[in-house]
Design an enzyme around this catalytic site. Structure first.
Site, PDB file in Angstrom:
ATOM      1  N   HIS A 194     -66.248 -48.198 -20.820  1.00 37.75           N
ATOM      2  CA  HIS A 194     -64.575 -48.100 -21.872  1.00 37.75           C
ATOM      3  C   HIS A 194     -63.854 -49.161 -21.327  1.00 37.75           C
ATOM      4  CE1 HIS A 194     -61.466 -45.965 -21.253  1.00 37.75           C
ATOM      5  NE2 HIS A 194     -61.362 -44.796 -20.436  1.00 37.75           N
ATOM      6  N   ASP A 235     -62.741 -46.076 -25.793  1.00 38.19           N
ATOM      7  CA  ASP A 235     -61.531 -45.154 -24.863  1.00 38.19           C
ATOM      8  C   ASP A 235     -61.894 -43.633 -24.942  1.00 38.19           C
ATOM      9  OD1 ASP A 235     -60.478 -47.230 -23.911  1.00 38.19           O
ATOM     10  OD2 ASP A 235     -58.932 -47.048 -26.227  1.00 38.19           O
TER      11      ASP A 235
END
Ligand code: CO6
Length: 437
Positions: A409, A413
């Protein structure tokens, strides 16, 4: 007394040291060329090292479990059978750095099993180098000889065959390499948290982790500490590809000599999606993102000893389904039989783990550092599904599976990770049922 120094070999480009995990000989033993001397382990590869010479072991300098730098003298062999007065380390490490084109010099009392006199990554045993020297074979010529040993290693028979074509003579041992570690981590420095103490009760069994299990454990902890993992899941209707695979399975094997399972098809879809989403085919280096040119898909393979290893299908997007199938089968077979070459586990840019063969449906795989994403493929199962048709919705029996993608992450995304994952599913769903084999 003529003697020969056995030194810690360099087992890979980036490897600077190795642990002697086992000695097969002891001081005073008479050995013949090719007799196994010791086993050495690095974080990438385990190797059994044979003797390049006949003689008597006069000195062993390091006990088992010693971590020794590449080039250090591990043992001394008396070449004329005299066992007293072992010769000091005269193996020249400067010498080892030579990469010139001059004929290879004689390997005498200060010879070593050092591989570093090379132009490429190939290893040349002292015996091959001695033959080369005697026959005035330059390093450039050596480089041109196709090696039939593990990892393209030039063996005695290779150089002899070469010399036969230009008139030559002589002998060499083979270094058996056994890759048994997961792909090496990028080694970011992360402080390890102390684990809570564990009490051992009466009747509990304490199992010592082997070296590979410890490496895997460290690698997993490191990955979780380095990357904030998130996992997305999609369902794919893979009916057409299942029908195609089942219909063509036997003909494929007959035509190409290799069995085709669903894994090559998953890999092909992954490679195509990575080409379309290059950010997923990357690594993080500090505050920089390194988008990799090559698409090298690692495949998690379960080994019979219970460990896991990730050999890599290099340039997967450039291979057709036959090529992917053949390479996957080769790697899986080599992994299960400890026959992987160090290069087989290097350079991965993305990993696929198939837990569908265990009947599992969804999972949250751990990223294989320094990659940024990993796909887990669940079991393909028949399910009732609603299909939209021109004459209205119908319920049909379809082959379905879940795809789980864990991603880093820090740089991926949900929108990117989700779109990439959906694209893999699209490729699988759009598999052409009429595809020719
Ligand atoms: N669905 C349905 N059927 C499957 C599937 C799925 N997903 N996967 C395999 N199979 C079938 C396969 O087609 C074979 O059947 P037939 O072709 O009809 O004979 C059969 O199951 C056996 O397949 P096999 O595993 O031998 O070969 P495959 O090419 O599918 O896989 C491999 C090669 C090297 C990936 C595999 O042998 C292997 O080692 N798998 C284990 C990988 C592993 O342990 N990963 C770690 C899982 S844990 O990731 C994890 C998230 C955490 C929990």
């Amino acid at each position: 007394m003529a003697s020969f120094n056995i030194v810690m070999p360099k087992l890979g480009e980036s490897i600077q040291e190795g642990t002697i995990t086992k000695w097969f000989v002891k001081e005073g033993d008479t050995i013949e060329e090719d007799d196994m001397l010791f086993e050495v382990a690095t974080d990438k590869v385990d190797s059994e090292i044979p003797s390049p010479v006949d003689g008597v072991i006069t000195k062993i300098n390091y006990p088992e479990d010693s971590l020794v730098a590449v080039g250090e003298v591990l043992a001394v062999v008396s070449l004329d059978g005299e066992v007293e007065a072992p010769v000091a380390d005269t193996a020249s490490k400067d010498e080892a750095a030579k990469t010139d084109d001059t004929p290879v010099k004689a390997e005498t009392a200060d010879s070593s099993v050092d591989d570093s006199r090379k132009l490429s990554n190939r290893f040349y045993s002292p015996l091959v180098k001695t033959i080369a020297k005697e026959e005035n074979v330059s390093l450039n010529e050596l480089e041109s000889i196709e090696g039939s040993g593990v990892g393209g290693r030039v063996q005695k028979k290779d150089i002899m065959a070469y010399l036969d074509n230009r008139g030559g003579s002589s002998a060499q041992p083979e270094q058996k390499q056994v890759v048994s570690a997961p792909a090496a981590p990028a080694a970011p420095v992360v402080e390890k948290k102390a684990a809570p103490p564990v009490s051992v009760g009466a009747g509990d069994t304490v199992v010592e982790m082997d070296r590979i299990r410890k490496l895997i454990a460290d690698h997993m902890v490191m990955s979780k500490q380095v990357s904030p993992h998130v996992t997305s899941v999609v369902e794919a209707d893979v009916t057409e590809l299942v029908i195609w695979r089942n219909k063509n399975k036997d003909a494929f094997q007959k035509k190409y000599g290799d069995k085709i399972t669903f894994m090559p098809i998953f890999t092909e879809a992954v490679a195509a999606a990575l080409a379309e989403f290059p950010m997923v085919n990357s690594s993080v280096n500090g505050d920089k993102i390194i988008m990799k040119k090559d698409i090298n898909v690692g495949i998690a393979v379960a080994k019979p000893d219970g460990n896991l290893i990730v050999p890599v299908i290099k340039n997967a997007e450039q291979r057709n389904l036959v090529g992917i199938t053949k390479e996957l089968n080769r790697l899986a077979d080599a992994a299960r039989n400890n026959k992987l070459d160090p290069s087989d586990i290097q350079g991965g840019t993305f990993t696929v783990t198939n837990f569908g063969s265990f009947g599992n449906i969804i999972g949250t795989p751990i990223i294989n550092q320094p990659q940024v994403a990993i796909l887990a493929t669940g079991i393909i199962e028949k399910k009732p599904a609603v299909l939209e048709t021109p004459s209205g919705d119908v319920i049909a029996i379809r082959h379905k599976m879940y795809l789980s993608l864990s991603y880093d992450h820090r740089i991926i995304d949900g929108a990117l990770g989700g779109a990439f994952l959906r694209r893999i599913a699209d490729h699988l769903e759009q598999f052409d049922i009429n595809r020719a084999i």
